[in-house]
Scaffold this motif. Structure first.
Motif, PDB file in Angstrom:
ATOM      1  N   LEU A   4       0.772  -1.180  -0.155  1.00  0.00           N
ATOM      2  CA  LEU A   4      -0.033   0.032  -0.021  1.00  0.00           C
ATOM      3  C   LEU A   4       1.017   1.261  -0.175  1.00  0.00           C
ATOM      4  N   ALA A   6       2.162   4.373   1.360  1.00  0.00           N
ATOM      5  CA  ALA A   6       2.040   4.687   2.851  1.00  0.00           C
ATOM      6  C   ALA A   6       1.645   5.950   3.066  1.00  0.00           C
ATOM      7  N   ARG A  12     -10.600   1.404   5.396  1.00  0.00           N
ATOM      8  CA  ARG A  12     -10.656   0.320   6.161  1.00  0.00           C
ATOM      9  C   ARG A  12     -10.689  -1.174   5.508  1.00  0.00           C
ATOM     10  N   PHE A  15      -7.666  -2.899   4.280  1.00  0.00           N
ATOM     11  CA  PHE A  15      -7.309  -3.929   5.140  1.00  0.00           C
ATOM     12  C   PHE A  15      -7.628  -5.458   5.170  1.00  0.00           C
ATOM     13  N   ASN A 323      10.719   2.416  13.999  1.00  0.00           N
ATOM     14  CA  ASN A 323      10.185   1.725  12.831  1.00  0.00           C
ATOM     15  C   ASN A 323       8.550   1.904  12.421  1.00  0.00           C
ATOM     16  N   CYS A 324       8.008   2.824  13.328  1.00  0.00           N
ATOM     17  CA  CYS A 324       6.452   2.670  12.905  1.00  0.00           C
ATOM     18  C   CYS A 324       5.971   3.933  13.023  1.00  0.00           C
ATOM     19  N   CYS A 327       4.745   6.700  10.126  1.00  0.00           N
ATOM     20  CA  CYS A 327       3.334   6.389   9.682  1.00  0.00           C
ATOM     21  C   CYS A 327       2.342   6.632  10.480  1.00  0.00           C
ATOM     22  N   HIS A 328       2.320   6.096  11.763  1.00  0.00           N
ATOM     23  CA  HIS A 328       1.349   5.917  12.567  1.00  0.00           C
ATOM     24  C   HIS A 328       1.416   7.187  13.691  1.00  0.00           C
ATOM     25  N   ALA A 337      -1.032   6.604   8.407  1.00  0.00           N
ATOM     26  CA  ALA A 337      -1.407   5.105   8.498  1.00  0.00           C
ATOM     27  C   ALA A 337      -2.433   5.533   9.929  1.00  0.00           C
ATOM     28  N   PRO A 338      -3.280   4.385  10.106  1.00  0.00           N
ATOM     29  CA  PRO A 338      -4.281   4.582  11.376  1.00  0.00           C
ATOM     30  C   PRO A 338      -3.665   4.715  12.649  1.00  0.00           C
ATOM     31  N   LEU A 340      -3.008   3.675  16.409  1.00  0.00           N
ATOM     32  CA  LEU A 340      -2.636   2.325  16.813  1.00  0.00           C
ATOM     33  C   LEU A 340      -3.152   2.224  18.399  1.00  0.00           C
ATOM     34  N   TYR A 354     -11.069  -6.864  16.175  1.00  0.00           N
ATOM     35  CA  TYR A 354      -9.533  -7.246  16.181  1.00  0.00           C
ATOM     36  C   TYR A 354      -9.370  -7.825  17.527  1.00  0.00           C
ATOM     37  N   MET A 367       4.054  -5.186   8.547  1.00  0.00           N
ATOM     38  CA  MET A 367       4.436  -3.978   9.094  1.00  0.00           C
ATOM     39  C   MET A 367       6.082  -4.324   9.647  1.00  0.00           C
ATOM     40  N   PRO A 368       6.938  -3.231   9.535  1.00  0.00           N
ATOM     41  CA  PRO A 368       6.592  -1.751   8.796  1.00  0.00           C
ATOM     42  C   PRO A 368       6.244  -1.943   7.357  1.00  0.00           C
ATOM     43  N   LEU A 369       5.048  -1.324   6.987  1.00  0.00           N
ATOM     44  CA  LEU A 369       4.481  -1.446   5.560  1.00  0.00           C
ATOM     45  C   LEU A 369       5.706  -1.397   4.783  1.00  0.00           C
TER      46      LEU A 369
HETATM   47  C1  HEC Z   1       5.305   3.036   5.726  1.00  0.00           C
HETATM   48  C2  HEC Z   1       4.431   3.402   6.560  1.00  0.00           C
HETATM   49  C3  HEC Z   1       4.068   2.237   7.780  1.00  0.00           C
HETATM   50  C4  HEC Z   1       4.931   1.748   8.740  1.00  0.00           C
HETATM   51  C5  HEC Z   1       6.501   2.426   8.930  1.00  0.00           C
HETATM   52  C6  HEC Z   1       4.338   1.056   9.583  1.00  0.00           C
HETATM   53  N1  HEC Z   1       2.936   0.977   9.289  1.00  0.00           N
HETATM   54 FE1  HEC Z   1       1.536   0.037  10.063  1.00  0.00          FE
HETATM   55  N2  HEC Z   1       0.000   0.390   8.786  1.00  0.00           N
HETATM   56  C7  HEC Z   1       0.580   1.290   7.467  1.00  0.00           C
HETATM   57  C8  HEC Z   1      -0.850   1.358   6.821  1.00  0.00           C
HETATM   58  C9  HEC Z   1      -0.814   2.031   5.551  1.00  0.00           C
HETATM   59  C10 HEC Z   1      -1.928   0.666   7.504  1.00  0.00           C
HETATM   60  C11 HEC Z   1      -3.064   0.720   7.105  1.00  0.00           C
HETATM   61  C12 HEC Z   1      -3.528  -0.729   6.205  1.00  0.00           C
HETATM   62  C13 HEC Z   1      -4.813  -0.893   5.819  1.00  0.00           C
HETATM   63  O1  HEC Z   1      -5.650  -0.121   6.692  1.00  0.00           O
HETATM   64  O2  HEC Z   1      -5.067  -1.612   5.009  1.00  0.00           O
HETATM   65  C14 HEC Z   1      -1.091   0.162   8.811  1.00  0.00           C
HETATM   66  C15 HEC Z   1      -1.945  -0.673   9.700  1.00  0.00           C
HETATM   67  C16 HEC Z   1      -1.232  -0.955  10.714  1.00  0.00           C
HETATM   68  C17 HEC Z   1      -2.070  -1.888  11.690  1.00  0.00           C
HETATM   69  C18 HEC Z   1      -3.451  -2.304  11.596  1.00  0.00           C
HETATM   70  C19 HEC Z   1      -4.229  -1.010  12.181  1.00  0.00           C
HETATM   71  C20 HEC Z   1      -5.468  -0.863  11.804  1.00  0.00           C
HETATM   72  O3  HEC Z   1      -6.422  -0.107  12.604  1.00  0.00           O
HETATM   73  O4  HEC Z   1      -6.143  -1.682  11.083  1.00  0.00           O
HETATM   74  C21 HEC Z   1      -1.267  -2.464  12.715  1.00  0.00           C
HETATM   75  C22 HEC Z   1      -1.507  -2.909  14.050  1.00  0.00           C
HETATM   76  C23 HEC Z   1       0.037  -1.651  12.415  1.00  0.00           C
HETATM   77  N3  HEC Z   1       0.029  -1.002  11.293  1.00  0.00           N
HETATM   78  C24 HEC Z   1       1.227  -1.805  13.199  1.00  0.00           C
HETATM   79  C25 HEC Z   1       2.508  -1.299  12.840  1.00  0.00           C
HETATM   80  C26 HEC Z   1       3.736  -1.430  13.738  1.00  0.00           C
HETATM   81  C27 HEC Z   1       3.791  -2.252  14.961  1.00  0.00           C
HETATM   82  C28 HEC Z   1       4.743  -0.853  12.749  1.00  0.00           C
HETATM   83  C29 HEC Z   1       6.192  -0.571  13.193  1.00  0.00           C
HETATM   84  C30 HEC Z   1       6.666  -2.105  13.362  1.00  0.00           C
HETATM   85  C31 HEC Z   1       4.015  -0.357  11.454  1.00  0.00           C
HETATM   86  N4  HEC Z   1       2.705  -0.622  11.655  1.00  0.00           N
HETATM   87  C32 HEC Z   1       4.872   0.390  10.568  1.00  0.00           C
HETATM   88  C33 HEC Z   1       1.662   1.854   7.288  1.00  0.00           C
HETATM   89  C34 HEC Z   1       2.874   1.669   7.966  1.00  0.00           C
END
Ligand code: HEC
Length: 432
Positions: A4, A6, A12, A15, A323-324, A327-328, A337-338, A340, A354, A367-369
């Protein structure tokens, strides 16, 4: 692996596409939990036999009256005999109303005798109100049939016998009713009266693990039969209940199932105290999805278990920042990103059902995406501990596991019932 962008927050539903792309659905991660049999079938077997005998006698009386109505041309003698026979099937041979001169299409106890046996007990199982109704209607039918037997002409007979028939049809009831309107058939379809000789009885709150009956506090929530036992004759589903496939079993949910679900959720807290390790599940009967109807979800109404250590959460804060957070969001508030943690996240978590297990799978597999799966097992465990802590879930002595565990499937990521720590205005707890 689906990627996806970023910068664009996926809707929603995106996902779910992501999950599907990796062959993962909520249903596929549900592990069977050992069912706790509420009771052995023993106590139910005799009751089942009584109820079936009562129904058989009732139906014999109904058939007798209907045949007489079809053959009324044969004169008063025959319809008077029919009325007496129907009475015999209802009252049984020991009753004063029994007529030894007329045939008895029922058995010696009679429908009323069997129902009285079922009502004659100290406890008050859920079939009691229904069976009281059966009794009243059967007795009304007896007196209408006595009138029919005394009738001077065919019109008089028909008037009384059709009244009797109406009473008996109500007493017979239907499988779709589990309250006083269900009658005998409803009681046999929706309560422990359904349990046949030697069948397995499981806790009706939990998903079926094997063929048998799911009973909870005397109500029947489902009957499960092996898929392999379904012959070419097709499926017999008299109650018209919902049918779902679940782990090689064909599961017939009863009309009482939604009621059982409510009862199970309201006794969650109690059950949790009695068996802290045994997650209590409830079924979701609202879904019309083609997947198994019985979705195991976690207890939301009682204490949230401790799934990680405070040390893991602290270590996880650093993993997250590196790492997160890009985006978050630095405070897990969601940016590209949404969110958390906090209210937004918890609202999604509840509506999307969930569990911690699902969140863990998303994090470790997607993740990370920008670089899925790039963290070590320990780093993933720590960052997940951090997410739990930020959502105000309690820390404990047991570390967050580096692999999926059944216990993670039992906890939904909704708002914790008793937040551990002090949530800020967004419902996020500070992690130290
Ligand atoms: C490059 C950007 C990016 C990074 C870095 C990233 N994420 Fe995400 N993450 C996303 C996106 C975009 C979504 C939403 C995907 C979707 O809804 O389909 C997401 C969704 C999630 C979700 C689901 C949340 C939901 O409400 O649906 C979790 C849990 C999550 N990420 C955890 C993490 C964690 C833990 C890390 C670090 C280890 C991380 N992400 C790093 C972009 C990122």
């Amino acid at each position: 692996m689906m990627r996806l962008h970023a910068k664009i927050r996926a809707p929603r539903t995106g996902f779910h596409v992501l999950l599907t792309a990796i062959g993962f659905t909520a249903a596929s991660v549900m592990m069977p939990v050992p069912a706790q049999a509420e009771n052995h079938s023993g106590p139910y077997e005799a009751d089942h036999a009584q109820a079936v005998a009562a129904l058989t006698d009732l139906q014999a009386a109904i058939t007798t009256i209907m045949h007489a109505e079809e053959a009324t041309s044969s004169g008063p003698g025959s319809y008077k005999t029919a009325a007496a026979s129907a009475i015999n099937a209802l009252v049984g041979s020991q009753d004063a109303a029994f007529n030894a001169q007329a045939p008895n299409p029922g058995d010696a106890a009679g429908a009323i005798g069997h129902v009285n046996q079922l009502l004659d007990r100290v406890s008050s199982p859920p079939w009691v109100p229904g069976l009281h109704g059966v009794l009243v209607n059967a007795q009304a039918a007896v007196s209408a049939l006595q009138d029919a037997g005394k009738a001077d002409d065919l019109d008089g007979y028909e008037l009384s016998s059709s009244q009797a028939l109406t009473d008996l049809v109500v007493a017979e009831g239907h499988a779709g009713g589990y309250d006083s309107l269900g009658g005998l058939s409803g009681a046999l379809a929706n309560t422990a009266l359904a349990v046949t000789d030697g069948a397995a009885v499981e806790n009706g709150c939990t998903a079926p693990q094997r063929a048998g009956f799911g009973v909870y506090q005397g109500y029947l929530s489902y009957r499960a039969v092996p898929l392999s036992s379904i012959g070419s004759a097709g499926i017999d589903n008299p109650g018209g209940a919902k049918i779902r496939l679940h782990g090689g079993l064909l599961v017939f949910y009863t009309a009482a199932a939604p009621q059982v679900v409510q009862m199970c959720s309201s006794t969650h807290a109690e059950a949790q105290l009695a068996a802290p390790e045994a997650g209590i599940f409830h079924a979701d009967f609202t879904s019309n999805a083609p997947s198994p109807l019985l979705i195991e979800t976690a207890d939301e109404s009682s204490g949230t278990p401790a799934l990680y250590t405070a040390a893991q959460a602290s270590a996880g804060a650093a993993v997250y920042a590196q790492n997160c957070a890009s985006c978050h969001g630095a405070n897990l508030q969601g940016v590209a990103a949404p969110a958390l943690a906090g209210k937004d996240f918890q609202t999604t978590a509840v509506s999307d059902k969930y569990t911690v297990s699902i969140i863990r799978t998303i994090a470790t597999q997607n993740m990370p995406l920008s670089n899925p799966g790039s963290l070590s097992d320990t780093q993933y465990a720590n960052v997940l501990a951090y997410l739990l802590a930020a959502n105000c879930y309690p820390a404990g002595a047991k570390p967050f596991p580096t692999q999926d565990e059944p216990s993670l499937q039992k906890v939904t990521m909704g708002p914790p019932s008793a937040p551990s720590g002090t949530p800020d205005a967004n419902g996020v707890c500070a992690v130290h």
